[in-house]
Motif scaffolding. Structure first.
Motif, short mmCIF file in Angstrom:
data_model
loop_
_atom_site.label_atom_id
_atom_site.label_comp_id
_atom_site.label_asym_id
_atom_site.label_seq_id
_atom_site.Cartn_x
_atom_site.Cartn_y
_atom_site.Cartn_z
N LEU A 77 0.94 -1.10 0.04
CA LEU A 77 0.07 -0.08 -0.06
C LEU A 77 1.01 1.31 -0.02
CD1 LEU A 77 -2.65 1.25 -0.02
CD2 LEU A 77 -2.66 1.30 2.54
N PHE A 78 1.84 1.24 0.72
CA PHE A 78 2.75 2.33 0.90
C PHE A 78 3.73 2.34 -0.13
CE2 PHE A 78 1.22 1.95 5.16
CZ PHE A 78 0.38 2.97 5.20
N SER A 79 3.27 2.51 -1.45
CA SER A 79 4.31 2.38 -2.53
C SER A 79 3.98 3.45 -3.71
CB SER A 79 4.48 0.89 -3.29
OG SER A 79 3.20 0.61 -3.61
N ASP A 80 4.86 3.56 -4.54
CA ASP A 80 4.61 4.57 -5.65
C ASP A 80 3.26 3.91 -6.62
OD1 ASP A 80 6.41 6.21 -5.29
OD2 ASP A 80 7.86 5.33 -6.50
N SER A 82 0.58 2.46 -5.39
CA SER A 82 -0.60 3.00 -4.70
C SER A 82 -0.83 4.20 -4.93
CB SER A 82 -0.61 2.58 -3.14
OG SER A 82 0.35 3.37 -2.70
N ARG A 83 0.06 5.11 -4.89
CA ARG A 83 -0.02 6.37 -5.23
C ARG A 83 -0.69 6.85 -6.57
NH1 ARG A 83 4.98 10.10 -3.38
NH2 ARG A 83 5.98 7.89 -3.33
N ARG A 84 -0.21 6.14 -7.43
CA ARG A 84 -0.74 6.28 -9.18
C ARG A 84 -2.27 6.06 -9.04
NH1 ARG A 84 4.34 4.02 -10.36
NH2 ARG A 84 3.32 2.01 -10.42
N TRP A 85 -2.75 4.81 -8.25
CA TRP A 85 -3.88 4.59 -8.45
C TRP A 85 -4.88 5.55 -7.52
CZ3 TRP A 85 -5.73 1.68 -11.64
CH2 TRP A 85 -4.99 0.71 -12.26
N VAL A 86 -4.43 6.15 -6.57
CA VAL A 86 -5.15 7.22 -5.78
C VAL A 86 -5.16 8.61 -6.51
CG1 VAL A 86 -4.92 8.70 -3.75
CG2 VAL A 86 -4.53 6.23 -3.46
N ASP A 87 -4.15 8.86 -7.23
CA ASP A 87 -4.16 9.89 -8.24
C ASP A 87 -5.36 9.51 -9.31
OD1 ASP A 87 -2.49 11.19 -7.03
OD2 ASP A 87 -0.48 10.70 -8.34
N ALA A 88 -5.35 8.53 -9.85
CA ALA A 88 -6.38 8.19 -10.70
C ALA A 88 -7.56 8.36 -10.26
CB ALA A 88 -6.12 6.83 -11.23
N ILE A 89 -7.92 8.03 -8.87
CA ILE A 89 -9.16 7.98 -8.43
C ILE A 89 -9.75 9.57 -8.08
CG2 ILE A 89 -10.33 7.86 -6.23
CD1 ILE A 89 -9.00 5.04 -5.51
N VAL A 90 -8.44 10.38 -7.82
CA VAL A 90 -8.70 11.96 -7.63
C VAL A 90 -9.23 12.42 -9.12
CG1 VAL A 90 -7.70 14.15 -7.28
CG2 VAL A 90 -7.16 12.13 -5.73
N LEU A 139 -12.35 14.42 0.07
CA LEU A 139 -11.82 13.44 1.02
C LEU A 139 -10.70 12.78 0.22
CD1 LEU A 139 -11.95 12.04 3.75
CD2 LEU A 139 -13.71 10.43 2.45
N MET A 140 -10.84 12.20 -0.94
CA MET A 140 -9.60 11.64 -1.60
C MET A 140 -8.51 12.37 -1.81
SD MET A 140 -10.23 8.66 -1.88
CE MET A 140 -8.62 8.14 -2.73
N ILE A 141 -8.62 13.87 -1.94
CA ILE A 141 -7.25 14.76 -2.02
C ILE A 141 -6.80 14.54 -0.62
CG2 ILE A 141 -6.79 17.09 -2.14
CD1 ILE A 141 -8.80 17.45 -4.41
N VAL A 142 -7.51 14.81 0.56
CA VAL A 142 -6.77 14.62 1.75
C VAL A 142 -6.26 13.36 1.96
CG1 VAL A 142 -7.38 14.53 4.37
CG2 VAL A 142 -8.32 16.36 2.77
N MET A 143 -6.80 12.29 1.62
CA MET A 143 -6.08 11.00 1.89
C MET A 143 -5.01 10.73 0.87
SD MET A 143 -8.02 9.43 3.97
CE MET A 143 -7.66 7.79 3.94
N ARG A 144 -4.92 11.33 -0.30
CA ARG A 144 -3.73 11.40 -1.24
C ARG A 144 -2.44 11.79 -0.42
NH1 ARG A 144 -3.44 14.37 -6.87
NH2 ARG A 144 -3.92 15.96 -5.27
N GLY A 145 -2.70 13.03 0.32
CA GLY A 145 -1.64 13.74 1.05
C GLY A 145 -1.40 13.02 2.36
N LEU A 146 -2.22 12.07 2.88
CA LEU A 146 -1.85 11.35 4.16
C LEU A 146 -1.16 10.20 3.68
CD1 LEU A 146 -5.23 11.50 6.08
CD2 LEU A 146 -2.95 12.44 6.91
N LEU A 147 -1.53 9.45 2.56
CA LEU A 147 -0.90 8.42 1.75
C LEU A 147 0.87 8.91 1.53
CD1 LEU A 147 -0.63 5.52 0.78
CD2 LEU A 147 -1.46 6.32 -1.30
N ARG A 148 0.79 10.03 0.90
CA ARG A 148 2.30 10.49 0.65
C ARG A 148 3.17 10.49 1.86
NH1 ARG A 148 0.96 14.54 -3.29
NH2 ARG A 148 1.03 12.78 -4.86
N GLN A 149 2.34 11.19 2.86
CA GLN A 149 3.08 11.64 4.17
C GLN A 149 3.45 10.02 4.71
OE1 GLN A 149 0.84 13.61 7.02
NE2 GLN A 149 2.82 14.25 8.14
#
Length: 161
Positions: A77-80, A82-90, A139-149
């Motif tokens: 989950l804490f990988s690049d 997952s960030r790409r999939w979260v970006d796709a959701i956003v 909410l997903m924008i906030v979650m994306r920031g939390l995932l990045r952190q």
């Protein structure tokens, strides 16, 4: 561990049901509702296109969530990836929200400029739908920031260990 597997399984079941429901809406309900002659013929096709694109953006979100669940199962989950999939959701939510907001604005303008159908009920309903549909996006924008952190913290922790 067993509880998280059950939750992931339950979420996958709900995602499948939601995707099937959206596909039924796209193929049968939406064309059927718009073909009964209620909207004028010049309005019918753009309405169907916009609403279909909004539903397709929700389907894209479902696919992205499925992929994220797969990454959770692989403990990635804490990988690049997952960030790409979260970006796709956003992006999917942003596109769907923009289309919905534009559609609501156009319908509200038609209602406002047509004296025979000037009624505040539908514009107020559309305003509420647009505002409420912005919540998952924000909410997903906030979650994306939390995932990045969290990904940064995990990388630091792995360096220490």
């Amino acid at each position: 561990m067993l509880q998280s597997r059950l939750v992931v399984f339950a979420l996958r079941v709900v995602l499948v049901v939601a995707a099937l429901w959206l596909l039924v809406l796209l193929t049968f309900a939406l064309p059927g509702e718009l073909s009964d002659g209620t909207p004028e013929p010049g309005v019918r096709l753009p309405t169907q296109i916009v609403l279909s694109l909004v539903l397709l953006s929700v389907l894209a979100v479902i696919v992205c969530i499925w992929r994220l669940l797969t990454l959770i199962g692989r403990d990635r989950l804490f990988s690049d990836a997952s960030r790409r999939w979260v970006d796709a959701i956003v992006w999917s939510l942003a596109i769907g929200w923009a289309l919905l907001a534009g559609f609501a604005l156009a319908v509200t303008a038609v209602i406002f400029f047509t004296p025979e159908i000037r009624d505040p009920g539908i514009p107020m309903l559309l305003f509420g739908v647009v505002v409420l549909s912005s919540l998952p996006l924000l909410l997903m924008i906030v979650m994306r920031g939390l995932l990045r952190q969290a990904t940064g913290y995990r990388a630091e922790l792995e360096e220490v260990i």
